[in-house]
Write a protein that holds these residues in place. Structure first.
Motif, short mmCIF file in Angstrom:
data_model
loop_
_atom_site.label_atom_id
_atom_site.label_comp_id
_atom_site.label_asym_id
_atom_site.label_seq_id
_atom_site.Cartn_x
_atom_site.Cartn_y
_atom_site.Cartn_z
N GLN A 180 -2.19 -0.75 -3.45
CA GLN A 180 -3.19 0.32 -3.38
C GLN A 180 -2.17 1.67 -3.41
O GLN A 180 -1.13 1.45 -3.08
CB GLN A 180 -3.88 0.18 -1.96
N LYS A 215 -3.80 5.75 -10.28
CA LYS A 215 -5.07 5.18 -10.52
C LYS A 215 -5.29 4.80 -12.16
O LYS A 215 -6.26 4.00 -12.27
CB LYS A 215 -6.13 6.34 -10.01
N ALA A 220 0.72 -1.18 0.01
CA ALA A 220 -0.18 -0.23 -0.14
C ALA A 220 0.84 1.22 0.08
O ALA A 220 1.75 1.30 0.88
CB ALA A 220 -0.89 -0.09 1.17
#
Length: 488
Positions: free
Chosen positions: A92, A62, A48
């Protein structure tokens, strides 16, 4: 043109690592190591990635499902490497400011085991004005303190839920300094003795050393590389194939973080110092000890220095003096030296000699002087090439032309800027003399503000440096290097 995620799919794995920082180095090294561990089947974990600052965005991540290409280009083991690999180890990406609740929930993640960070050298700092109530706190240690407190609270102080903390910021004792900052925040914010005891007893703070040149997004050649790849990648990252990660910890963490099984040079140790000395003395020492002479001898790029037989011979002789001062097995040190030479030969990186010349006085003190002193202790006399490097430094700085924040030197008809601390530049502007060289050398060598001691007290140092410097002034650097090789 297609995007990377049109051709490659994201790989779902449990989040085992949280990483503060999304920059080029972490993507070009740490995430590469974790990706290789996943690929080899010795690890099953994603990362992450936390954006720890308030400005910027994660739009490219993204848009590309957190996938990106790492291009490793250089020379390794005698062959040219030009490897492109898609990194799939990011699970993430989270903005700690604009997605604070998402970020904070990671504290309750059962699979989380490791925290990595690279928040720049200034990132590991304590600020008494930072506040626990902020979402998130402003400093990196403040953020991590609050995160650990949330984890401690959620798991009710479970000893098994402590984390392995691996800062890779380029400061000495980075893990120790981060822990010290966290303890200060615990006390400042009155978070309790139970929490402090959990942090100290059940979290492992590691000091680390990292070494890989990562140049980042190749703006000038990106479109050409996209054509070769067959897709567009706005996160394309470029680095050299060499990589070293040394991790110092009080307990063995390889069961949870087996990165030494990746085929990359990841070293777990209880003593980081010899590895830091090896890097500083050989890699950085070779740079500092060579580039000033190389520039005055006519070279501008490190790679070209290695193709210049005179300069290469000088560097290798310099390293020959340094190697015996490194407290590691000789075969390991020789192998590292050979890798350094190949890194300097990298055909894909134009490493400016003048860029390396910045702040050379403090660099000589940190990178050459420890080897110089150890060598004298070992052999009982001045090391010839390290002593010459001091004369080369003085030759490079030889100017009385102080203009603003720079001293202006001359290489033939060319001018170059000498950048260093103001007091050093003023010293040269006021004391430079090509006539009374011995006095000039004595003043510089005996200036304890520069060296922390009086170098003029080493027997024969002032006279030897003066001899070398007079030769440089009279006959030029190339001829002085030739004379040096004949005297050896």
């Amino acid at each position: 043109m297609k995007k990377i995620n049109d051709l490659v799919s994201k790989v779902e794995r449990p989040i085992r690592v949280m990483q503060y920082g999304e920059g080029n180095f972490l993507r070009g090294f740490i995430l590469d190591i974790i990706d290789r561990a996943n690929e080899k089947g010795v690890y099953n974990g994603n990362v992450a990635v936390i954006k720890p600052i308030g400005f910027g965005n994660l739009d490219f991540f993204k848009a590309q499902d957190n996938l990106y290409t790492l291009s490793l280009r250089g020379k390794q083991n005698g062959t040219i490497v030009d490897e492109n690999r898609v990194i799939t180890s990011i699970g993430q990406t989270i903005d700690a400011y604009n997605e604070y609740e998402v970020y904070a929930k990671l504290a309750a993640l059962d699979t989380l085991e490791v925290v990595v960070s690279n928040t720049t050298e200034a990132g590991i700092t304590y600020d008494a004005k930072d506040a626990f109530e902020l979402t998130p706190p402003g400093t990196y240690p403040g953020k991590l303190t609050k995160f650990l407190y949330d984890r401690f609270t959620h798991f009710k102080g479970d000893p098994a839920k402590g984390l392995i903390i691996l800062p890779v910021e380029l400061i000495e004792h980075n893990g120790t300094k981060l822990k010290e900052c966290i303890i200060k925040y615990i006390e400042l914010w009155h978070l309790g003795e139970d929490f402090k005891a959990w942090v100290l007893s059940h979290n492992t703070f590691c000091n680390t050393l990292v070494d890989r040149i990562v140049t980042g997004y190749p703006r000038e050649t990106a479109d050409k590389m996209f054509e070769t790849l067959g897709y567009r990648d706005d996160l394309l990252d470029v680095g050299e194939p060499f990589g070293l990660w040394v991790i110092e910890s009080e307990k063995d963490i390889r069961d949870k973080f087996p990165m030494d099984q990746t085929g990359m040079d990841v070293v777990f140790t209880d003593n980081l110092k010899p590895y830091r000395d090896r890097k500083v003395r050989i890699l950085n020492g070779a740079h500092t000890g060579t580039v000033l002479a190389a520039y005055l001898a006519g070279q501008d790029i490190v790679r070209d220095c290695m193709a210049d037989t005179l300069i290469r011979s000088y560097m290798e002789n310099l390293l020959g003096e340094i190697i015996p001062t490194v407290a590691l097995p000789r075969d390991e040190v020789i192998a590292f030296k050979d890798a350094v030479i190949e890194r300097f030969e990298n055909p894909f990186i134009d490493h400016s000699v003048l860029a390396i010349s910045l702040n050379s006085v403090s660099k000589w003190k940190a990178r050459i002087m420890p080897s110089f002193k150890d060598s004298i202790e070992q052999i009982g006399k001045l090391p010839q090439y390290m002593t010459f490097s001091f004369a080369a430094l003085m030759a490079f700085y030889s100017s009385s032309d102080l203009q603003g924040e720079a001293l202006v030197g001359k290489r033939g008809e060319e001018s170059y800027k000498i950048m260093d601390d103001k007091n050093i530049l003023e010293f040269f502007a006021q004391n430079y003399s090509s006539e009374d060289v011995k006095t000039f050398v004595n003043k510089f060598a005996s200036n304890e503000a520069f060296w922390g001691e009086n170098l003029a007290e080493y027997e024969g140092f002032v006279s030897t440096v003066s001899h070398y410097l007079e030769n440089i002034y009279k006959n030029g650097m190339r001829n002085a290097l030739l004379s040096l090789s004949e005297e050896a």
